[in-house]
Design an enzyme around this catalytic site. Structure first.
Site, PDB file in Angstrom:
ATOM      1  N   HIS A  32       0.865  -1.181   0.000  1.00 50.06           N
ATOM      2  CA  HIS A  32       0.000   0.000   0.000  1.00 50.06           C
ATOM      3  C   HIS A  32       0.907   1.237   0.000  1.00 50.06           C
ATOM      4  CE1 HIS A  32      -2.827   2.926   1.812  1.00 50.06           C
ATOM      5  NE2 HIS A  32      -3.806   2.103   1.474  1.00 50.06           N
ATOM      6  N   ASP A  87       3.038  -4.503   8.111  1.00 50.58           N
ATOM      7  CA  ASP A  87       1.845  -3.684   7.953  1.00 50.58           C
ATOM      8  C   ASP A  87       0.647  -4.633   8.095  1.00 50.58           C
ATOM      9  OD1 ASP A  87      -0.419  -2.506   6.941  1.00 50.58           O
ATOM     10  OD2 ASP A  87       0.521  -1.731   5.130  1.00 50.58           O
ATOM     11  N   GLN A  98      -4.579  -5.094   6.989  1.00 47.88           N
ATOM     12  CA  GLN A  98      -5.598  -6.006   6.448  1.00 47.88           C
ATOM     13  C   GLN A  98      -5.586  -7.375   7.123  1.00 47.88           C
ATOM     14  OE1 GLN A  98      -7.944  -5.018   4.577  1.00 47.88           O
ATOM     15  NE2 GLN A  98      -7.107  -3.038   3.955  1.00 47.88           N
ATOM     16  N   LYS A 122     -10.288  -0.495  10.707  1.00 44.90           N
ATOM     17  CA  LYS A 122     -10.449  -1.670   9.849  1.00 44.90           C
ATOM     18  C   LYS A 122     -10.883  -2.893  10.657  1.00 44.90           C
ATOM     19  CE  LYS A 122      -7.216   0.024   6.404  1.00 44.90           C
ATOM     20  NZ  LYS A 122      -8.040   0.526   5.299  1.00 44.90           N
ATOM     21  N   CYS A 147      -4.755   2.402  -3.730  1.00 50.77           N
ATOM     22  CA  CYS A 147      -3.520   2.922  -3.117  1.00 50.77           C
ATOM     23  C   CYS A 147      -2.367   1.939  -3.281  1.00 50.77           C
ATOM     24  CB  CYS A 147      -3.713   3.241  -1.643  1.00 50.77           C
ATOM     25  SG  CYS A 147      -4.894   4.549  -1.378  1.00 50.77           S
TER      26      CYS A 147
HETATM   27  N1  PLP Z   1      -1.742  -0.679   4.661  1.00 47.70           N
HETATM   28  C1  PLP Z   1      -2.690  -1.404   4.063  1.00 47.70           C
HETATM   29  C2  PLP Z   1      -2.370  -2.783   3.584  1.00 47.70           C
HETATM   30  C3  PLP Z   1      -3.971  -0.866   3.905  1.00 47.70           C
HETATM   31  O1  PLP Z   1      -4.913  -1.589   3.314  1.00 47.70           O
HETATM   32  C4  PLP Z   1      -4.226   0.435   4.392  1.00 47.70           C
HETATM   33  C5  PLP Z   1      -5.547   1.052   4.187  1.00 47.70           C
HETATM   34  O2  PLP Z   1      -6.307   0.683   3.328  1.00 47.70           O
HETATM   35  C6  PLP Z   1      -3.201   1.142   5.023  1.00 47.70           C
HETATM   36  C7  PLP Z   1      -1.959   0.555   5.140  1.00 47.70           C
HETATM   37  C8  PLP Z   1      -3.413   2.516   5.572  1.00 47.70           C
HETATM   38  O3  PLP Z   1      -4.280   2.481   6.650  1.00 47.70           O
HETATM   39  P1  PLP Z   1      -4.746   3.839   7.345  1.00 47.70           P
HETATM   40  O4  PLP Z   1      -5.279   4.712   6.251  1.00 47.70           O
HETATM   41  O5  PLP Z   1      -5.808   3.419   8.300  1.00 47.70           O
HETATM   42  O6  PLP Z   1      -3.555   4.425   8.016  1.00 47.70           O
END
Ligand code: PLP
Length: 405
Positions: free
Chosen positions: A122, A199, A202, A225, A363
């Site tokens: 992401h 990270d 998900q 999430k 993203c």
């Molecule tokens: N990493 C992953 C794999 C994501 O799917 C997301 C959000 O969709 C993020 C990071 C970023 O999360 P946040 O916007 O809650 O900081």
């Protein structure tokens, strides 16, 4: 008893209609809906115990502080962190990754050092590293994917050298749904003396996360999430490592003593929590995790696995549909494209039928580039979704694609 019909009653938003059609909410990878227990927790916090935390001598402040610290302890227990001081509250995954990128690289990286990411990341797990790499003259190396949308572990291993300092990878891809073999990734990195940030944005809604078992150095996730509100998230870090990092932001509870001659910093976890923390969000996050525990993580997993495999099977039956990401270890999300129809057009028309999906690059533009596509339609699940909703979605998709063909 695990009953999806009963669970749905916990989420008031789900019973509304959109364009006079029952809402089918399949955009859970972007954010999940909130159960009553979480909504009531937020309402209760502001109606009965709102006061700024830490340092307050009065009743409300002490009560709010106690709740915030209890929430930290619960989060620690949920992810099996050895010590609650290893749980840093952040605004979300993005802020947690920015914290590590800045503080870790400040402490441990010099010009020419290298960071390993992967093609499926992401933007939140790419751009913070690019920013710091530019400042400090670091190099980013990127693990390739195989045809199934899994990390190519041979390529991963070949990227290490004596300059490698940290690996930062997703636990679960928000586009492909691939679940990465984190234990193996960590073992390989640790054998070479390299740290690993995962990270977990998900993963936390769908999988059991045990930071000790995974042996990760850092683990980041977002509350929103996993049925908690927006604006609260977590960075787990090993105590010994966090203690070696400089603070990320200044002000508030992160100080020990301030003078114009110099400032000393508070101990963990406060060193990394500058400014007034989201002490209502933290308690709501703990409540959301308690809700997950009460449902039973194994039940949640089993239900979501069934939804994923049923949707995959139904999509495969449709002509022109290509599923993007075909690993046999997937969780939460399915991406697909249909012939040469633009994903955005599909998403727009599904919306008119009451079905919320996400379309576009999610993203993850570097992933789209490597796949040679501009975007996908993504369906992503939560514990309250049903097979009936999937049938509604498939019927709608057939209508929509017939119109657009
Ligand atoms: N990493 C992953 C794999 C994501 O799917 C997301 C959000 O969709 C993020 C990071 C970023 O999360 P946040 O916007 O809650 O900081």
């Amino acid at each position: 008893m695990f009953s999806v019909e009963e669970i749905r009653k916990d989420f008031p938003i789900l019973c509304q209609k959109v364009y006079n059609k029952p809402l089918v909410y399949f955009d859970n990878a972007a954010t999940t809906q909130k159960p009553n227990v979480v909504l009531e927790k937020i309402q209760g916090a502001y109606t009965t115990q709102n006061a700024n935390i830490h340092r307050g001598v009065h009743f409300l402040s002490q009560k709010a502080t106690e709740e915030h610290e209890n929430a930290r302890a619960y989060v620690a227990q949920y992810i099996n962190a050895p010590n609650p001081c290893e749980v840093i509250f952040t605004r979300g995954t993005t802020e947690a990754i920015n914290l590590v990128a800045n503080s870790f690289c400040e402490r441990f990286c010099g010009e020419g050092d290298e960071i390993i990411l992967s093609e499926m990341e992401h933007h939140s797990n790419i751009v913070p590293w690019q920013l710091v790499a530019e400042k400090k003259g670091l190099k980013l190396k990127v693990v390739k994917l195989n045809a199934l949308g899994e990390l190519d572990l041979e390529h991963y291993e070949s990227l290490f050298n004596e300059k490698t300092k940290i690996v930062s990878v997703a636990h679960v891809s928000n586009v492909l749904g691939t679940v990465n073999p984190i234990k193996t990734i960590v073992q390989i990195a640790h054998q070479k003396g390299v740290k690993v940030l995962v990270d977990g944005a998900q993963a936390i809604p769908h999988l059991e996360v045990d930071v000790q078992d995974l042996d990760v150095d850092f683990y980041a996730f977002s509350g929103h999430k996993v049925y908690a509100p927006t604006g609260i998230g977590v960075l787990y870090g090993k105590e010994e490592l966090l203690n070696q990092l400089p603070p990320y932001q200044g002000g508030g509870e992160m100080i020990d003593r301030v003078s114009f001659g110099g400032t000393t910093y508070n101990e963990l976890p406060y060193k990394f929590e500058a400014g007034t923390p989201d002490y209502v969000g933290s308690t709501a996050l703990a409540e959301a995790l308690r809700y997950m525990t009460a449902l039973g993580l194994e039940n949640v997993r089993k239900h979501e696995r069934e939804l994923l495999s049923y949707t995959t099977q139904r999509l495969k039956e449709m002509e022109g549909v290509k599923i993007i990401g075909t690993s046999c270890v997937k969780s939460g999300a399915i991406s697909f494209i249909v012939s040469d129809i633009h994903p955005y057009d599909i998403g727009m028309l599904l919306d008119k039928l009451g079905i919320a999906v996400r379309t576009g690059h999610h993203c993850a533009q570097p992933l789209m580039d490597s796949l040679g596509i501009s975007g996908t339609v993504r369906v992503s699940f939560a514990v309250y979704n049903t097979k009936t909703e999937i049938d509604v979605f498939i019927d709608a998709l057939k209508r929509v694609t017939a119109m657009l063909s």
